[in-house]
Design a protein around this motif. Structure first.
Motif, PDB file in Angstrom:
ATOM      1  N   GLN A 254       0.833  -1.214   0.000  1.00  0.00           N
ATOM      2  CA  GLN A 254       0.000   0.000   0.000  1.00  0.00           C
ATOM      3  C   GLN A 254       0.868   1.264   0.000  1.00  0.00           C
ATOM      4  N   ILE A 255       1.900   1.294   0.831  1.00  0.00           N
ATOM      5  CA  ILE A 255       2.779   2.470   0.919  1.00  0.00           C
ATOM      6  C   ILE A 255       3.552   2.661  -0.384  1.00  0.00           C
ATOM      7  N   ILE A 256       4.093   1.579  -0.932  1.00  0.00           N
ATOM      8  CA  ILE A 256       4.830   1.676  -2.200  1.00  0.00           C
ATOM      9  C   ILE A 256       3.914   2.160  -3.317  1.00  0.00           C
ATOM     10  N   ASN A 257       2.664   1.717  -3.292  1.00  0.00           N
ATOM     11  CA  ASN A 257       1.689   2.168  -4.300  1.00  0.00           C
ATOM     12  C   ASN A 257       1.442   3.679  -4.193  1.00  0.00           C
ATOM     13  N   ILE A 258       1.373   4.191  -2.967  1.00  0.00           N
ATOM     14  CA  ILE A 258       1.190   5.640  -2.770  1.00  0.00           C
ATOM     15  C   ILE A 258       2.387   6.395  -3.357  1.00  0.00           C
ATOM     16  N   ILE A 259       3.598   5.921  -3.036  1.00  0.00           N
ATOM     17  CA  ILE A 259       4.808   6.599  -3.519  1.00  0.00           C
ATOM     18  C   ILE A 259       4.872   6.564  -5.047  1.00  0.00           C
ATOM     19  N   LYS A 260       4.502   5.423  -5.620  1.00  0.00           N
ATOM     20  CA  LYS A 260       4.561   5.288  -7.079  1.00  0.00           C
ATOM     21  C   LYS A 260       3.503   6.115  -7.790  1.00  0.00           C
ATOM     22  N   VAL A 269       0.760  11.795   0.962  1.00  0.00           N
ATOM     23  CA  VAL A 269       2.128  11.983   1.451  1.00  0.00           C
ATOM     24  C   VAL A 269       2.135  12.017   2.987  1.00  0.00           C
ATOM     25  N   ASP A 270       1.146  12.697   3.569  1.00  0.00           N
ATOM     26  CA  ASP A 270       1.014  12.731   5.033  1.00  0.00           C
ATOM     27  C   ASP A 270       0.827  11.321   5.597  1.00  0.00           C
ATOM     28  N   GLU A 271       0.114  10.492   4.846  1.00  0.00           N
ATOM     29  CA  GLU A 271      -0.104   9.098   5.248  1.00  0.00           C
ATOM     30  C   GLU A 271       1.232   8.346   5.334  1.00  0.00           C
ATOM     31  N   VAL A 272       2.095   8.584   4.348  1.00  0.00           N
ATOM     32  CA  VAL A 272       3.418   7.942   4.343  1.00  0.00           C
ATOM     33  C   VAL A 272       4.250   8.452   5.514  1.00  0.00           C
ATOM     34  N   ILE A 273       4.216   9.765   5.746  1.00  0.00           N
ATOM     35  CA  ILE A 273       4.975  10.357   6.858  1.00  0.00           C
ATOM     36  C   ILE A 273       4.522   9.758   8.193  1.00  0.00           C
TER      37      ILE A 273
END
Length: 324
Positions: A254-260, A269-273
């Motif tokens: 899920q996180i890699i999908n957000i970054i990609k 981006v806030d979710e990743v942080i």
């Protein structure tokens, strides 16, 4: 109260003032447009931490010489050339809060300005027979380019391991600070093993410096770069790498999908942080940074005690305690 750059610079204040004068002279050109751009660059220079590493290391190793001034100028000329070219590559309109050269004079002029700065550095060394200094700095510039290309390649795949991350930052950031210290030592005329020890000290500091820079991406300090910019640029930094390694299969995907695919979405981006902070990534990276600082300080303590060594200790602390 934290030390200021002026406090740290005290043992070399006179040398830095003279260096500034010499460096301005080396940036001059008979071409009006070029001279105008050179003046713009000189007026907007940063804290000059790299020349400080050169002069303080020379002092630690024995003496500051004319070669020390030329070595510091060579570092600054070639480093400034890479920054001007970087802004073209990144299509960046700002550098340290001011308009970049390419934003004011367009890409073609910026590339030529970078080439001019590179040639001035090369000629400064060749004209004075400083081939040993040129070799040290040229190797660093080569490594910076290789590090940037490795990071670009890995950003597409998002498969950076810690080992690859450290290799990227060793090349991209640490190689130049290592070169500053090696140039300082070489200009003082010391033996090869002492130059290598100074170089290794600078490399450790440079790695710690870059980890600190990566940590800014997750903080709230006003650091001259927007929060989450590394995530938006798909850069895999140490806090993120650690957090992904700790995550389960589905959360990691899920996180890699957000970054990609969603790195331009501020909420995502806030979710990743938040994910990185919740996974202990900040603490892990901070501990890694402090480990490299400790290793650098121990190397530094093998040099004779002096005001220069004290200032280098302070400069190392400054690089990791800075707020921007």
């Amino acid at each position: 109260m934290p030390l200021s750059v002026a406090d740290i610079q005290a043992p070399i204040a006179a040398e830095m003032a003279l260096f500034e004068q010499k460096f301005r002279g080396q940036m001059k050109s008979d071409v009006m447009l070029l001279d105008q751009i050179m003046n713009y660059i000189v007026k907007r220079k940063g804290k000059q931490l790299r020349p400080m590493f050169v002069f303080l290391t020379a002092g630690v190793c024995g003496q500051i010489t004319e070669a020390t001034y030329r070595g510091a100028s060579l570092i600054e000329l070639l480093h400034t050339a890479t920054l001007v070219h970087d802004d073209v590559v990144d299509d960046s309109n700002y550098r340290r809060g001011f308009f970049s050269v390419n934003a004011l004079w367009k890409n073609k002029v910026a590339v030529l300005v970078g080439d001019y700065l590179l040639s001035r550095g090369l000629l400064l060394s060749v004209d004075n027979g400083d081939f040993d200094l040129l070799q040290i700095v040229s190797k660093a510039v080569r490594e910076i380019s290789e590090g940037e290309l490795l990071q670009l390649y890995k950003a597409r795949r998002l498969d950076i391991t810690e080992d690859v991350y450290y290799e990227i930052i060793r090349q991209k950031t640490a190689s130049l600070i290592a070169a500053c210290c090696a140039v300082g030592a070489r200009s003082a005329g010391v033996a090869t093993d002492i130059i290598e020890k100074a170089r290794l000290f600078g490399e450790k500091v440079g790695i710690a410096f870059q980890i600190k820079d990566d940590l800014f991406d997750y903080g709230t300090a006003e650091v001259g770069k927007p929060l989450g910019i590394d995530i938006k640029e798909k850069k895999m930094t140490l806090p993120l790498i650690y957090a992904l390694n700790k995550a389960g299969f589905f959360e990691k995907r899920q996180i890699i999908n957000i970054i990609k695919n969603n790195s331009e979405n501020p909420k995502k981006v806030d979710e990743v942080i938040s994910f990185v902070k919740g996974s202990g990534g900040i603490q892990y990276a901070t501990e890694a940074m402090n480990k490299y600082v400790g290793e650098a300080q121990r190397i530094l303590d093998t040099f004779p005690e002096s005001t220069y060594r004290n200032s280098l200790h302070q400069l190392v602390q400054y690089t990791i305690e800075r707020s921007k």
